[in-house]
Design a protein around this motif. Structure first.
Motif, PDB file in Angstrom:
ATOM      1  N   GLN A   3       0.757  -1.110   0.066  1.00 51.21           N
ATOM      2  CA  GLN A   3       0.211  -0.130  -0.014  1.00 51.21           C
ATOM      3  C   GLN A   3       0.951   1.217   0.046  1.00 51.21           C
ATOM      4  N   VAL A   5       0.257   5.018   1.540  1.00 52.11           N
ATOM      5  CA  VAL A   5      -0.668   5.796   2.006  1.00 52.11           C
ATOM      6  C   VAL A   5      -0.003   7.255   2.236  1.00 52.11           C
ATOM      7  N   TYR A  94      -2.230  12.434  -5.525  1.00 61.78           N
ATOM      8  CA  TYR A  94      -1.907  11.018  -5.644  1.00 61.78           C
ATOM      9  C   TYR A  94      -0.547  10.732  -5.302  1.00 61.78           C
ATOM     10  N   TRP A 111      -0.574   3.012  -6.778  1.00 63.44           N
ATOM     11  CA  TRP A 111      -1.049   4.480  -6.558  1.00 63.44           C
ATOM     12  C   TRP A 111      -1.701   4.209  -5.016  1.00 63.44           C
ATOM     13  N   GLY A 112      -1.410   5.588  -4.475  1.00 63.48           N
ATOM     14  CA  GLY A 112      -2.101   5.761  -3.282  1.00 63.48           C
ATOM     15  C   GLY A 112      -3.665   6.124  -3.393  1.00 63.48           C
ATOM     16  N   GLN A 113      -4.357   6.250  -2.392  1.00 67.47           N
ATOM     17  CA  GLN A 113      -5.748   6.658  -2.168  1.00 67.47           C
ATOM     18  C   GLN A 113      -6.152   8.287  -2.505  1.00 67.47           C
ATOM     19  N   THR A 115      -5.145  12.421  -1.636  1.00 61.25           N
ATOM     20  CA  THR A 115      -5.396  13.386  -0.293  1.00 61.25           C
ATOM     21  C   THR A 115      -5.818  14.941  -1.015  1.00 61.25           C
TER      22      THR A 115
END
Length: 121
Positions: A3, A5, A94, A111-113, A115
């Motif tokens: 992940q 983050v 991202y 990829w991150g989620q 922000t």
């Protein structure tokens, strides 16, 4: 499971600063290129900055001189220091990384989620 983050987004006034962090976790042998992308409202995702494992950096023309990307290889973490923020910097940011999970020569992109960064005028 690997992940990315992200943290550090928020609301800031024009001219202000924010720092974003992106930490890779999970089964990791090596993290290669790490980068930040952003997606302004109603627009396509665009590259903001990238940093290689050796520290070589590239930036979008729109952020040169204002943003600084860096990384800590020991922590598998990348940072984006954003100064002199403008309303047009608003968007979802991202994190992206090329990661080699094991000693085998196989790399995948993650990829991150995302922000949210909002810059008010």
């Amino acid at each position: 499971q690997l992940q990315l983050v992200e943290s550090g987004g928020g609301l800031v006034q024009a001219g202000g600063s924010l720092i974003l962090s992106c930490a890779a976790s999970g089964t990791i042998f090596r993290v290669n290129i790490m980068g930040w992308y952003r997606q302004p409202p109603g627009k396509q995702r665009e590259l903001v900055a990238q940093v290689t494992r050796g520290g070589y950096t590239t930036y979008a023309d729109t952020v040169k001189g204002r943003f600084t990307i860096s990384r800590d290889n020991a922590k598998n973490t990348a940072y984006l220091q954003m100064n002199s923020l403008k309303p047009e910097d608003t968007g979802v940011y991202y994190c992206n990384a090329d990661v080699r999970p094991t000693i085998l020569p196989s790399e995948s992109n993650y990829w991150g989620q995302g922000t949210q960064v909002t810059v008010s005028s």
